[in-house]
Motif scaffolding. Sequence first.
Motif, PDB file in Angstrom:
ATOM      1  N   SER A 150     -13.973 -36.477  17.084  1.00  0.00           N
ATOM      2  CA  SER A 150     -12.767 -35.772  17.516  1.00  0.00           C
ATOM      3  C   SER A 150     -12.862 -34.269  17.243  1.00  0.00           C
ATOM      4  O   SER A 150     -12.418 -33.449  18.054  1.00  0.00           O
ATOM      5  CB  SER A 150     -11.540 -36.366  16.823  1.00  0.00           C
ATOM      6  N   ILE A 153     -15.254 -32.677  19.870  1.00  0.00           N
ATOM      7  CA  ILE A 153     -14.569 -32.533  21.161  1.00  0.00           C
ATOM      8  C   ILE A 153     -13.606 -31.350  21.114  1.00  0.00           C
ATOM      9  O   ILE A 153     -13.529 -30.547  22.052  1.00  0.00           O
ATOM     10  CB  ILE A 153     -13.832 -33.835  21.516  1.00  0.00           C
ATOM     11  N   LEU A 225     -18.039 -42.173  29.110  1.00  0.00           N
ATOM     12  CA  LEU A 225     -16.823 -41.765  29.817  1.00  0.00           C
ATOM     13  C   LEU A 225     -16.348 -42.863  30.754  1.00  0.00           C
ATOM     14  O   LEU A 225     -15.691 -42.592  31.766  1.00  0.00           O
ATOM     15  CB  LEU A 225     -17.059 -40.466  30.593  1.00  0.00           C
ATOM     16  N   TRP A 227     -13.917 -46.050  31.582  1.00  0.00           N
ATOM     17  CA  TRP A 227     -12.546 -46.398  31.196  1.00  0.00           C
ATOM     18  C   TRP A 227     -12.242 -47.798  31.683  1.00  0.00           C
ATOM     19  O   TRP A 227     -12.400 -48.118  32.872  1.00  0.00           O
ATOM     20  CB  TRP A 227     -11.573 -45.388  31.807  1.00  0.00           C
ATOM     21  N   SER A 234      -7.065 -42.487  22.916  1.00  0.00           N
ATOM     22  CA  SER A 234      -8.459 -42.592  22.523  1.00  0.00           C
ATOM     23  C   SER A 234      -8.912 -41.316  21.827  1.00  0.00           C
ATOM     24  O   SER A 234      -8.132 -40.380  21.611  1.00  0.00           O
ATOM     25  CB  SER A 234      -9.330 -42.860  23.756  1.00  0.00           C
ATOM     26  N   LEU A 236     -10.906 -39.046  23.023  1.00  0.00           N
ATOM     27  CA  LEU A 236     -10.854 -37.887  23.904  1.00  0.00           C
ATOM     28  C   LEU A 236      -9.468 -37.264  23.902  1.00  0.00           C
ATOM     29  O   LEU A 236      -9.325 -36.029  23.882  1.00  0.00           O
ATOM     30  CB  LEU A 236     -11.257 -38.294  25.321  1.00  0.00           C
ATOM     31  N   THR A 237      -8.428 -38.089  23.919  1.00  0.00           N
ATOM     32  CA  THR A 237      -7.068 -37.557  23.859  1.00  0.00           C
ATOM     33  C   THR A 237      -6.820 -36.834  22.548  1.00  0.00           C
ATOM     34  O   THR A 237      -6.220 -35.750  22.515  1.00  0.00           O
ATOM     35  CB  THR A 237      -6.050 -38.695  24.031  1.00  0.00           C
ATOM     36  N   GLY A 239      -9.103 -35.424  20.678  1.00  0.00           N
ATOM     37  CA  GLY A 239      -9.883 -34.186  20.701  1.00  0.00           C
ATOM     38  C   GLY A 239      -9.202 -33.089  21.499  1.00  0.00           C
ATOM     39  O   GLY A 239      -9.193 -31.916  21.089  1.00  0.00           O
ATOM     40  N   LEU A 324     -15.603 -42.819  24.958  1.00  0.00           N
ATOM     41  CA  LEU A 324     -14.586 -41.954  24.380  1.00  0.00           C
ATOM     42  C   LEU A 324     -13.214 -42.172  24.997  1.00  0.00           C
ATOM     43  O   LEU A 324     -12.222 -41.663  24.465  1.00  0.00           O
ATOM     44  CB  LEU A 324     -14.989 -40.486  24.555  1.00  0.00           C
ATOM     45  N   LEU A 325     -13.143 -42.908  26.096  1.00  0.00           N
ATOM     46  CA  LEU A 325     -11.874 -43.127  26.785  1.00  0.00           C
ATOM     47  C   LEU A 325     -11.186 -44.407  26.346  1.00  0.00           C
ATOM     48  O   LEU A 325     -10.003 -44.605  26.665  1.00  0.00           O
ATOM     49  CB  LEU A 325     -12.097 -43.170  28.306  1.00  0.00           C
TER      50      LEU A 325
END
Length: 384
Positions: A150, A153, A225, A227, A234, A236-237, A239, A324-325
């Motif tokens: 995190s 990112i 990546l 989903w 997740s 990514l969110t 980060g 990451l998703l």
Amino acid sequence: MDISTRKSQTTEGDGPPATGTAHGTPDATRPDPAPRDEPAPGSAATPDTTPDATPDTAPAPVKPAPRPGATATAPGTATRRGDRVFLGLSRGSGILLLAVMAAIAVFLSYRAALAISEDRANFLTTFEWDPNSPEPVFGIAVLAFGTVVSSVIAMAVAVPVAVAIALFLPHYAPRRLSGPIAYVVDLLAAVPSIVYGLWGALVLVPHMNGLFGWLDTYLGWTGILAWQGGAPRSMLTVGILLAIMILPVITNVSREVFRQVPRAHEEAALALGATRWEVIRMSVLPFGRSGVISASMLGLGRALGETMAVATVLSPSFDIQASLLDPGGGTFAQNIASKFGEANEQGRDALIASGLVLFVITLLVNGAARLIIARRKEYSGANA
């Protein structure tokens, strides 16, 4: 007596004939100036030995006498009472800071040692967190992975944007526009983390579906990546949310560093025919490189230790997801905040042990930043 006899008497007199006239010429009775001693041809000139003829014999400057009661002190010491008080306070503050850091390290190490001694699994590699059971099993593998991912990112998203804003405000933006933008950026740095967390849970997460779908369509073949659907809570969110939070910190520090670039450097580059971008690339960025690194490390420190925003957005689970998703994962700060209230004595020691790992990671990051800055000290403003 004829004329010839009179002339011979005149030439055979004791002194030379008078040459003075009424027009102000020198009188014959005035003595001639003393002849200047000149060296004979072919001989070396004799140097003048008068005291003020050579600088080597000039008298040394006399130091002022010390005031009555004053004593000679070594460099770095103070003689006046105010200086002594300030020196003592500043030195005491530094010693107190080191003492506090040492006390924190000792406390964390002691409680962590108690917890790890009771752990029935490997503390570094276990994908489970159950320290409250009679047979405690817990590890930090998932927490370390989530914290690092995190933060990476967040840095990858925030640093380029922050540096671009810091360059835009003093070098491209009009004066009437740069002021309000800088003021808004400063305000973003003062927003509490819980506010960012609520905004992320209520606004950011619902609007991430479109981005996740686009990433899965065009970059899902990479695996990281892909989903599978579901709520985009997740890594990514998290980060992206952390990037928004650390963006003001990096921007403010970088902007102040770029504003310290000597004006002569930029004007010299422009005089040589450089474009605006070439001036930034050759003069501004080399000068502020160490400052940008310092600003990035400040932002990274906040991203590593962020608690409430991550706990509000992330769906925690002790599992490392390949993508990451996909929802899941956890961080050190988020796990401590969510598990501390329900933990017993052994569980609190386990959380303190995870906090010790975060403490060590933070020290390593700051140490690496200091090494990078020291290697690039030739770009600092003091040496420019």
